[in-house]
Write an enzyme that holds these catalytic residues in place. Structure first.
Site, PDB file in Angstrom:
ATOM      1  N   GLU A  52      57.424   5.976  82.565  1.00 40.17           N
ATOM      2  CA  GLU A  52      58.384   6.400  81.525  1.00 40.17           C
ATOM      3  C   GLU A  52      58.779   5.230  80.627  1.00 40.17           C
ATOM      4  OE1 GLU A  52      59.051   5.943  84.679  1.00 40.17           O
ATOM      5  OE2 GLU A  52      61.090   5.224  85.031  1.00 40.17           O
ATOM      6  N   HIS A  67      56.535   2.466  86.662  1.00 36.95           N
ATOM      7  CA  HIS A  67      57.426   3.247  85.797  1.00 36.95           C
ATOM      8  C   HIS A  67      56.712   3.685  84.519  1.00 36.95           C
ATOM      9  CE1 HIS A  67      61.304   2.818  87.832  1.00 36.95           C
ATOM     10  NE2 HIS A  67      60.903   1.610  88.205  1.00 36.95           N
ATOM     11  N   CYS A 104      59.156   5.300  91.705  1.00 35.00           N
ATOM     12  CA  CYS A 104      59.842   4.127  92.258  1.00 35.00           C
ATOM     13  C   CYS A 104      60.753   4.540  93.416  1.00 35.00           C
ATOM     14  CB  CYS A 104      60.579   3.379  91.143  1.00 35.00           C
ATOM     15  SG  CYS A 104      60.916   1.671  91.583  1.00 35.00           S
TER      16      CYS A 104
END
Lengths: 219, 79
Positions: A198, A196, A86
Protein backbone atom coordinates in the site's frame (compact mmCIF):
# COMPACT_ATOMS: atom_id res chain seq x y z
CA UNK A 1 -15.71 -4.96 -3.77
CA UNK A 2 -17.07 -4.53 -0.26
CA UNK A 3 -14.13 -4.46 2.14
CA UNK A 4 -13.89 -4.51 5.92
CA UNK A 5 -10.75 -3.07 7.51
CA UNK A 6 -10.17 -4.47 10.96
CA UNK A 7 -8.89 -2.02 13.56
CA UNK A 8 -7.04 -3.21 16.64
CA UNK A 9 -5.53 -0.92 19.27
CA UNK A 10 -1.97 -0.23 18.14
CA UNK A 11 -2.46 -0.69 14.40
CA UNK A 12 -1.30 2.41 12.54
CA UNK A 13 -1.28 1.61 8.82
CA UNK A 14 -5.02 1.50 8.22
CA UNK A 15 -5.26 4.93 6.55
CA UNK A 16 -2.71 4.06 3.86
CA UNK A 17 -4.43 0.73 3.31
CA UNK A 18 -7.87 2.34 3.01
CA UNK A 19 -6.50 4.86 0.52
CA UNK A 20 -4.97 2.11 -1.63
CA UNK A 21 -8.14 0.01 -1.53
CA UNK A 22 -10.44 2.93 -2.35
CA UNK A 23 -8.27 4.71 -4.93
CA UNK A 24 -6.73 1.76 -6.75
CA UNK A 25 -9.05 -1.18 -6.08
CA UNK A 26 -12.18 0.95 -6.12
CA UNK A 27 -13.27 -0.82 -2.97
CA UNK A 28 -15.92 0.44 -0.62
CA UNK A 29 -14.34 0.19 2.82
CA UNK A 30 -15.79 0.00 6.26
CA UNK A 31 -13.69 -0.03 9.43
CA UNK A 32 -14.56 -2.65 12.01
CA UNK A 33 -13.43 -2.39 15.64
CA UNK A 34 -11.85 -5.52 17.11
CA UNK A 35 -14.45 -5.95 19.85
CA UNK A 36 -17.21 -6.61 17.29
CA UNK A 37 -18.33 -10.22 17.08
CA UNK A 38 -19.66 -10.12 13.53
CA UNK A 39 -18.58 -8.66 10.21
CA UNK A 40 -20.68 -6.38 8.02
CA UNK A 41 -21.68 -7.83 4.65
CA UNK A 42 -18.26 -7.94 2.99
CA UNK A 43 -16.29 -9.69 0.25
CA UNK A 44 -12.83 -8.93 1.58
CA UNK A 45 -11.41 -8.52 5.06
CA UNK A 46 -8.13 -6.63 5.39
CA UNK A 47 -5.98 -6.56 8.51
CA UNK A 48 -3.48 -3.74 8.08
CA UNK A 49 -0.08 -3.26 9.70
CA UNK A 50 1.05 -1.71 12.93
CA UNK A 51 1.78 -2.87 16.43
CA UNK A 52 -1.40 -4.32 17.88
CA UNK A 53 -1.22 -4.45 21.68
CA UNK A 54 2.33 -3.14 21.54
CA UNK A 55 3.53 -6.52 20.22
CA UNK A 56 3.16 -7.89 23.77
CA UNK A 57 3.78 -11.63 24.25
CA UNK A 58 4.36 -12.27 20.51
CA UNK A 59 3.54 -10.02 17.57
CA UNK A 60 -0.14 -10.46 16.76
CA UNK A 61 -0.73 -13.00 19.55
CA UNK A 62 -3.23 -10.97 21.55
CA UNK A 63 -5.05 -9.51 18.54
CA UNK A 64 -5.42 -13.04 17.16
CA UNK A 65 -7.56 -13.94 20.19
CA UNK A 66 -9.88 -10.93 20.03
CA UNK A 67 -13.64 -11.26 19.50
CA UNK A 68 -13.73 -10.28 15.81
CA UNK A 69 -11.28 -13.02 14.80
CA UNK A 70 -13.90 -15.77 15.12
CA UNK A 71 -16.03 -13.99 12.54
CA UNK A 72 -13.00 -13.61 10.26
CA UNK A 73 -12.21 -17.32 10.50
CA UNK A 74 -15.85 -18.10 9.59
CA UNK A 75 -15.70 -15.62 6.70
CA UNK A 76 -12.57 -17.39 5.39
CA UNK A 77 -14.05 -20.87 5.89
CA UNK A 78 -16.98 -19.83 3.69
CA UNK A 79 -14.51 -18.80 0.99
CA UNK A 80 -14.40 -15.08 1.81
CA UNK A 81 -11.18 -13.28 1.02
CA UNK A 82 -8.76 -12.18 3.73
CA UNK A 83 -5.58 -10.12 3.35
CA UNK A 84 -3.15 -9.45 6.19
CA UNK A 85 -0.20 -7.10 5.75
CA UNK A 86 2.72 -6.94 8.18
CA UNK A 87 1.12 -7.09 11.64
CA UNK A 88 -1.95 -8.39 9.81
CA UNK A 89 0.13 -11.30 8.51
CA UNK A 90 1.45 -11.95 12.02
CA UNK A 91 -2.14 -11.98 13.31
CA UNK A 92 -3.29 -14.44 10.61
CA UNK A 93 -0.39 -16.74 11.45
CA UNK A 94 -1.18 -16.53 15.17
CA UNK A 95 -4.80 -17.56 14.52
CA UNK A 96 -3.57 -20.56 12.53
CA UNK A 97 -5.34 -19.33 9.36
CA UNK A 98 -1.91 -19.34 7.73
CA UNK A 99 0.84 -21.81 8.55
CA UNK A 100 4.16 -21.06 10.22
CA UNK A 101 5.41 -18.32 12.52
CA UNK A 102 7.03 -14.91 12.16
CA UNK A 103 10.04 -14.65 14.41
CA UNK A 104 12.45 -11.87 15.36
CA UNK A 105 14.49 -10.76 12.32
CA UNK A 106 17.66 -12.81 12.07
CA UNK A 107 19.87 -9.71 12.30
CA UNK A 108 17.79 -8.54 15.31
CA UNK A 109 17.23 -5.16 13.68
CA UNK A 110 14.02 -3.38 12.82
CA UNK A 111 14.18 -3.13 9.03
CA UNK A 112 12.66 -0.16 7.26
CA UNK A 113 13.70 -0.12 3.61
CA UNK A 114 12.76 -1.19 0.12
CA UNK A 115 13.12 -4.79 -1.03
CA UNK A 116 12.52 -6.60 -4.31
CA UNK A 117 9.60 -9.00 -4.33
CA UNK A 118 9.02 -11.70 -6.90
CA UNK A 119 5.52 -12.92 -7.59
CA UNK A 120 5.46 -16.70 -7.11
CA UNK A 121 1.75 -17.36 -7.50
CA UNK A 122 -0.22 -15.22 -9.96
CA UNK A 123 -3.59 -16.86 -9.51
CA UNK A 124 -4.61 -15.30 -6.20
CA UNK A 125 -7.06 -12.42 -5.73
CA UNK A 126 -4.11 -10.14 -4.93
CA UNK A 127 -1.78 -11.15 -7.78
CA UNK A 128 -4.05 -11.97 -10.73
CA UNK A 129 -2.96 -8.82 -12.61
CA UNK A 130 0.65 -9.91 -12.40
CA UNK A 131 2.65 -12.74 -13.89
CA UNK A 132 4.67 -15.36 -12.11
CA UNK A 133 8.27 -14.15 -11.92
CA UNK A 134 7.37 -10.44 -12.07
CA UNK A 135 9.46 -8.38 -9.70
CA UNK A 136 8.32 -5.29 -7.87
CA UNK A 137 9.93 -2.89 -5.44
CA UNK A 138 8.11 -2.79 -2.13
CA UNK A 139 8.84 -1.28 1.29
CA UNK A 140 9.18 -3.34 4.45
CA UNK A 141 9.00 -2.05 8.02
CA UNK A 142 9.11 -4.69 10.72
CA UNK A 143 11.08 -6.27 13.54
CA UNK A 144 9.54 -9.74 13.40
CA UNK A 145 9.21 -10.92 9.83
CA UNK A 146 11.50 -13.92 9.89
CA UNK A 147 9.22 -16.61 8.47
CA UNK A 148 9.67 -20.06 9.97
CA UNK A 149 7.82 -23.32 9.48
CA UNK A 150 8.69 -26.99 9.93
CA UNK A 151 10.31 -28.82 6.99
CA UNK A 152 7.29 -30.94 6.15
CA UNK A 153 4.88 -27.99 6.01
CA UNK A 154 7.42 -25.96 4.04
CA UNK A 155 7.56 -28.68 1.39
CA UNK A 156 3.78 -28.69 1.18
CA UNK A 157 3.57 -24.90 0.91
CA UNK A 158 6.18 -24.92 -1.84
CA UNK A 159 4.59 -27.85 -3.66
CA UNK A 160 1.05 -26.48 -3.52
CA UNK A 161 1.92 -22.98 -4.76
CA UNK A 162 1.16 -21.40 -1.41
CA UNK A 163 4.22 -19.15 -1.57
CA UNK A 164 2.79 -15.95 -3.06
CA UNK A 165 5.79 -13.59 -2.72
CA UNK A 166 9.50 -14.12 -2.23
CA UNK A 167 12.26 -11.61 -1.51
CA UNK A 168 14.31 -11.44 -4.70
CA UNK A 169 17.86 -10.53 -5.66
CA UNK A 170 19.34 -11.07 -2.23
CA UNK A 171 17.04 -8.54 -0.56
CA UNK A 172 15.70 -10.91 2.12
CA UNK A 173 15.74 -8.43 5.03
CA UNK A 174 14.92 -10.76 7.90
CA UNK A 175 16.26 -14.29 7.39
CA UNK A 176 12.94 -15.82 6.27
CA UNK A 177 13.11 -19.46 5.21
CA UNK A 178 13.30 -19.82 1.41
CA UNK A 179 13.10 -15.99 1.15
CA UNK A 180 9.37 -16.20 1.89
CA UNK A 181 7.68 -12.79 2.03
CA UNK A 182 4.03 -13.80 1.64
CA UNK A 183 1.94 -16.96 1.63
CA UNK A 184 -1.64 -18.08 1.17
CA UNK A 185 -3.75 -20.88 2.60
CA UNK A 186 -4.55 -24.05 0.66
CA UNK A 187 -7.70 -22.57 -0.89
CA UNK A 188 -5.85 -19.36 -1.79
CA UNK A 189 -8.47 -17.05 -0.27
CA UNK A 190 -6.34 -16.03 2.73
CA UNK A 191 -3.12 -14.15 2.00
CA UNK A 192 -0.53 -12.73 4.36
CA UNK A 193 2.62 -10.78 3.56
CA UNK A 194 5.21 -8.79 5.52
CA UNK A 195 5.95 -6.01 2.96
CA UNK A 196 3.71 -2.95 2.57
CA UNK A 197 2.41 -2.78 -1.02
CA UNK A 198 0.00 0.00 0.00
CA UNK A 199 3.05 2.26 0.23
CA UNK A 200 4.25 1.75 -3.35
CA UNK A 201 1.27 2.85 -5.43
CA UNK A 202 1.63 6.54 -6.31
CA UNK A 203 4.26 8.95 -7.61
CA UNK A 204 4.94 10.36 -4.17
CA UNK A 205 5.96 6.89 -3.01
CA UNK A 206 8.77 6.95 -5.57
CA UNK A 207 7.37 4.07 -7.61
CA UNK A 208 4.00 2.63 -8.42
CA UNK A 209 5.11 -1.01 -8.67
CA UNK A 210 2.42 -2.37 -6.38
CA UNK A 211 -0.61 -0.86 -8.10
CA UNK A 212 -1.29 -4.08 -10.04
CA UNK A 213 -1.75 -5.89 -6.72
CA UNK A 214 -4.56 -3.56 -5.75
CA UNK A 215 -5.89 -3.63 -9.31
CA UNK A 216 -6.09 -7.41 -8.93
CA UNK A 217 -8.57 -6.93 -6.09
CA UNK A 218 -10.79 -4.94 -8.45
CA UNK A 219 -10.61 -7.62 -11.15
CA UNK B 1 -1.88 -22.56 43.79
CA UNK B 2 0.85 -21.04 41.72
CA UNK B 3 1.56 -22.06 38.15
CA UNK B 4 5.07 -21.49 36.91
CA UNK B 5 5.27 -21.76 33.16
CA UNK B 6 8.43 -21.84 31.10
CA UNK B 7 8.20 -21.28 27.35
CA UNK B 8 11.29 -22.08 25.29
CA UNK B 9 12.11 -22.29 21.61
CA UNK B 10 12.01 -25.79 20.15
CA UNK B 11 15.26 -27.46 19.21
CA UNK B 12 16.22 -26.54 15.68
CA UNK B 13 14.53 -23.13 15.78
CA UNK B 14 17.20 -20.47 15.43
CA UNK B 15 17.43 -18.04 18.33
CA UNK B 16 19.20 -14.89 17.13
CA UNK B 17 18.52 -13.16 20.46
CA UNK B 18 20.20 -16.02 22.32
CA UNK B 19 23.16 -15.67 19.98
CA UNK B 20 23.44 -11.93 20.60
CA UNK B 21 23.23 -12.52 24.35
CA UNK B 22 25.99 -15.11 24.04
CA UNK B 23 28.15 -12.59 22.22
CA UNK B 24 27.58 -10.08 24.99
CA UNK B 25 28.49 -12.63 27.66
CA UNK B 26 31.67 -13.36 25.74
CA UNK B 27 32.53 -9.67 25.61
CA UNK B 28 32.17 -9.56 29.40
CA UNK B 29 34.83 -12.25 29.62
CA UNK B 30 32.61 -15.23 30.46
CA UNK B 31 33.64 -18.51 28.91
CA UNK B 32 33.08 -22.21 29.28
CA UNK B 33 29.43 -22.19 28.15
CA UNK B 34 27.55 -22.71 24.89
CA UNK B 35 24.07 -22.67 23.36
CA UNK B 36 22.47 -19.65 25.04
CA UNK B 37 18.71 -19.83 24.41
CA UNK B 38 16.27 -17.14 25.44
CA UNK B 39 12.81 -18.06 26.71
CA UNK B 40 9.81 -16.65 28.56
CA UNK B 41 8.59 -17.28 32.09
CA UNK B 42 5.04 -16.76 33.37
CA UNK B 43 3.79 -17.00 36.92
CA UNK B 44 0.14 -16.97 37.85
CA UNK B 45 -2.10 -17.76 40.77
CA UNK B 46 -4.65 -20.39 39.83
CA UNK B 47 -7.74 -21.27 41.83
CA UNK B 48 -8.15 -25.03 41.62
CA UNK B 49 -9.15 -27.98 43.77
CA UNK B 50 -6.17 -30.09 42.80
CA UNK B 51 -2.76 -29.79 41.22
CA UNK B 52 -4.05 -31.86 38.30
CA UNK B 53 -6.88 -29.43 37.65
CA UNK B 54 -4.49 -26.47 37.87
CA UNK B 55 -2.10 -28.14 35.47
CA UNK B 56 -4.87 -28.96 33.01
CA UNK B 57 -5.97 -25.32 32.98
CA UNK B 58 -2.42 -24.04 32.62
CA UNK B 59 -1.94 -26.46 29.73
CA UNK B 60 -5.00 -25.01 28.01
CA UNK B 61 -3.60 -21.51 28.50
CA UNK B 62 -0.28 -22.55 26.96
CA UNK B 63 -1.93 -24.24 23.99
CA UNK B 64 -4.28 -21.33 23.33
CA UNK B 65 -2.08 -18.31 24.04
CA UNK B 66 1.07 -18.44 26.13
CA UNK B 67 3.10 -20.55 23.71
CA UNK B 68 3.19 -20.63 19.93
CA UNK B 69 3.49 -24.36 19.49
CA UNK B 70 4.81 -23.95 15.94
CA UNK B 71 8.10 -22.75 17.41
CA UNK B 72 7.88 -23.11 21.19
CA UNK B 73 7.67 -25.78 23.89
CA UNK B 74 6.27 -25.20 27.36
CA UNK B 75 6.82 -26.68 30.80
CA UNK B 76 4.39 -26.23 33.67
CA UNK B 77 5.10 -26.56 37.35
CA UNK B 78 2.31 -26.23 39.93
CA UNK B 79 3.14 -25.47 43.57
Amino acid sequence: MKTAIIQFPGLNRESDMIMALENVSGAKTQTVWHTETSLPDTDLVVIPGGFSYGDYLRCGAIAARSPIMKAIVEHANKGGKVLGVCNGFQILVETGMLRGALMRNANLKFVCKQVQLSVENDSTFFTSKMNKGDEVTCPVAHHDGNYFVDDETLKRLEGDGQIVFRYANGTNPNGSLNDIAGICNAKGNVIGMMPHPENMIEALHGKTDCRPLFESIAA
Amino acid sequence: MKAMIKVTLKNGVLDPQGKAIMGSLQSLGFNGYDNVRQGKYFELDIEAFSKEEAKARATDMCEQLLANTVIENYEIEIV
